[in-house]
Design an enzyme around this catalytic site. Structure first.
Site, PDB file in Angstrom:
ATOM      1  CB  THR A  34      -7.232  -0.130   9.212  1.00 52.04           C
ATOM      2  OG1 THR A  34      -7.849   0.638   8.199  1.00 52.04           O
ATOM      3  CG2 THR A  34      -6.327  -1.158   8.565  1.00 52.04           C
ATOM      4  CG  HIS A  67     -13.291   7.134   5.578  1.00 54.96           C
ATOM      5  ND1 HIS A  67     -13.227   7.276   4.200  1.00 54.96           N
ATOM      6  CD2 HIS A  67     -12.199   6.404   5.926  1.00 54.96           C
ATOM      7  CE1 HIS A  67     -12.146   6.671   3.753  1.00 54.96           C
ATOM      8  NE2 HIS A  67     -11.499   6.124   4.774  1.00 54.96           N
ATOM      9  CG  HIS A 113     -14.821   2.902   3.470  1.00 50.63           C
ATOM     10  ND1 HIS A 113     -14.453   3.571   4.621  1.00 50.63           N
ATOM     11  CD2 HIS A 113     -13.776   2.090   3.164  1.00 50.63           C
ATOM     12  CE1 HIS A 113     -13.247   3.166   4.998  1.00 50.63           C
ATOM     13  NE2 HIS A 113     -12.810   2.288   4.132  1.00 50.63           N
ATOM     14  CE  LYS A 152      -4.235   2.846   1.921  1.00 54.51           C
ATOM     15  NZ  LYS A 152      -5.068   2.397   0.856  1.00 54.51           N
ATOM     16  NE  ARG A 180      -3.607  -0.482   4.877  1.00 53.77           N
ATOM     17  CZ  ARG A 180      -4.647  -0.759   4.111  1.00 53.77           C
ATOM     18  NH1 ARG A 180      -5.453  -1.747   4.409  1.00 53.77           N
ATOM     19  NH2 ARG A 180      -4.906  -0.055   3.041  1.00 53.77           N
ATOM     20  CD  GLN A 237      -8.162  -7.426  -3.525  1.00 50.32           C
ATOM     21  OE1 GLN A 237      -7.381  -6.703  -2.936  1.00 50.32           O
ATOM     22  NE2 GLN A 237      -8.987  -6.965  -4.436  1.00 50.32           N
ATOM     23  CG  ASP A 294      -7.895   2.084  -5.569  1.00 51.81           C
ATOM     24  OD1 ASP A 294      -9.036   1.583  -5.709  1.00 51.81           O
ATOM     25  OD2 ASP A 294      -7.445   2.421  -4.458  1.00 51.81           O
ATOM     26  CE  LYS A 351      -8.123   9.547  -0.769  1.00 48.52           C
ATOM     27  NZ  LYS A 351      -7.140   8.826   0.031  1.00 48.52           N
ATOM     28  CE  LYS A 393      -7.823  11.294   3.573  1.00 49.57           C
ATOM     29  NZ  LYS A 393      -7.272  10.765   4.801  1.00 49.57           N
ATOM     30  CB  THR A 394     -12.573  18.212   5.966  1.00 46.23           C
ATOM     31  OG1 THR A 394     -12.351  17.538   7.206  1.00 46.23           O
ATOM     32  CG2 THR A 394     -13.863  17.705   5.348  1.00 46.23           C
TER      33      THR A 394
END
Length: 433
Positions: free
Chosen positions: A40, A45, A48, A82, A86, A178, A199, A236, A239-240
């Site tokens: 996506t 990031h 991953h 989620k 998305r 999947q 997950d 998490k 993330k910042t």
């Protein structure tokens, strides 16, 4: 004898669940395993990275890694973890994203290796695009019951009101898509194992079940997951306040990337150095012991930041990030400022006061420039003179000898910036426009 992939993951804290018989299979033969990633964005990031590192260790243990870019599944959206559906992407965007991701992953996996364990990238859009709905319903849908699909945690959470908008039929079919990926890769690539985050366990076991029900009970396939990475405070990972930490230097500069790793807590550094580097156990144990003796030296954080920055970017980017880090806190020179690209300069001085000075002010004395209304760094000319005489004012890391020293275009960093320092720690970035 092959290096034991499961043992490697265990001591690194990278193993959450695996199906019975997984370790025996890996010891017995060269195994082809795949991991899916979501296209996506045109960059991965650091969220991953754990999955990519699993593939890296898999290849280093002599097995064949396949990274699957979810061109088809990316058009739909996975309900796991989620709370909202998305956005759906068009084909051109997906292809662009896939190419960017492959370039990034090439730094971790060897796609050029000779032999049976060369890495491969596939896109499930290639085998899904001509699959009609009727064929899918007949060939795939008949094997898995709705009861089986409903029992999955990811589906239950969406249906039980954790998300306001429930679960669309599109997303409900995600686990079948999947699962079909696994079946396709088993039949066409001899792929016997799927890797993923914890997950994904529900979707992954749907795949092994679909293969069993389609091809017969004697076909054995396996699933193995890594834990979801969190920070020591339970928040998490990756993330910042300003969002994700990306691998693409245009989205997150190498300096900011390096700073992220440098600033993790001691507990997180011990955990992350095992997960996000390829350093061996002996080296890591030594680093941990040294760090615990003198945590103030931040040995672990420095080595972690070095390893990951070099791996994702380059040695050159790492050296620049270290030099840039010294600009705020150490003794650096005008030359080191001039070497910085604009984004890194702005990242370093993100938190300092910014001013804009009209270009017409160039050619004026410093005392006029930095006490004017546009860039009032000093309250008065008297204050600036006094501080300058005491050696307390610097322009571009060089002490100003006199407050009347003329500021010219020669002083500009990157043709547009001036860095003023008042005292030891107060910085001001001035953009000349």
């Amino acid at each position: 004898m092959k290096k034991n992939f499961v043992e490697e993951l265990k001591w690194r804290g990278m193993l959450a669940q695996m199906m019975p018989g997984t370790e025996e299979l890996l010891q017995k033969e060269t195994v082809t395993a795949y991991l899916g990633t979501d296209p996506t964005a045109d960059s991965l990031h650091i969220g991953h990275l754990c999955g990519v590192m699993m593939l890296r260790h898999l290849q280093r243990c002599g097995h064949k890694p396949i990274i699957l870019v979810g061109g088809a599944t990316g058009m739909i959206g996975d309900p796991s973890g989620k709370s909202q559906e998305r956005n759906l992407l068009d084909q051109e965007t997906l292809y662009h994203n896939q190419e960017c991701i492959k370039k990034q992953v090439s730094k971790f996996l060897d796609f050029e290796a000779t032999g049976p364990n060369s890495a491969e990238m596939v896109n499930n859009y290639d085998w899904m695009k001509d699959f009609t709905f009727l064929d899918f319903a007949r060939e795939v849908g008949k094997h898995i019951t709705v009861n089986y699909m409903m029992a999955k945690d990811s589906v239950q959470k969406r249906l039980n009101g954790e998300a306001r908008d429930g679960l669309s039929f599109t997303e409900f079919t995600y686990q079948l898509l999947q699962g079909y990926d696994f079946l396709y890769l088993y039949k066409n690539k001899g792929c016997k194992m799927q890797l993923g985050g914890n997950d994904q366990w529900g979707n992954m076991t749907t795949g092994t079940e679909l293969i069993r029900r389609t091809l017969g009970n004697d076909v054995e396939t396996y699933a193995l997951t890594c834990p979801l990475i969190t920070k020591a405070d339970g928040k998490k990972f990756g993330k910042t306040e300003s969002g994700n930490i990306w691998l693409d230097p245009k989205r997150t500069s190498p300096y900011k990337f390096y700073q992220f790793w440098l600033n993790v807590s001691d507990d997180d550094a011990e955990k992350y150095i095992k997960i996000f580097t390829s350093l061996d156990k002996e080296t890591i144990d030594t680093l941990v012991a040294e760090h615990r003796q003198d945590p103030g030296q931040r040995i672990l954080q420095k080595r972690l930041a070095q390893e990951v920055t070099v791996m994702v970017h380059s040695e050159e980017d790492y050296n620049m990030a270290v030099e840039a880090s010294g600009i705020l806190f150490g003794k650096s020179t005008k030359e080191s400022l001039q070497k910085l690209d604009e984004q890194t300069l702005l990242d370093i001085f993100e938190g300092v006061p910014h001013f804009e000075l009209p270009k017409e002010m160039l050619g004026q004395p410093a005392i006029e420039c930095f006490t004017c209304d546009d860039a009032k760094i000093f309250a008065s000319k008297g204050e600036m003179r006094k501080l300058t005489q005491g050696g307390g004012v610097s322009l571009n890391k060089e002490k100003l000898a006199a407050a009347d020293r003329v500021v010219t275009s020669e002083d500009l960093i990157g043709g547009k910036y001036l860095l003023v320092q008042r005292g030891k720690k107060n910085y001001f970035l001035v953009t000349v426009k």
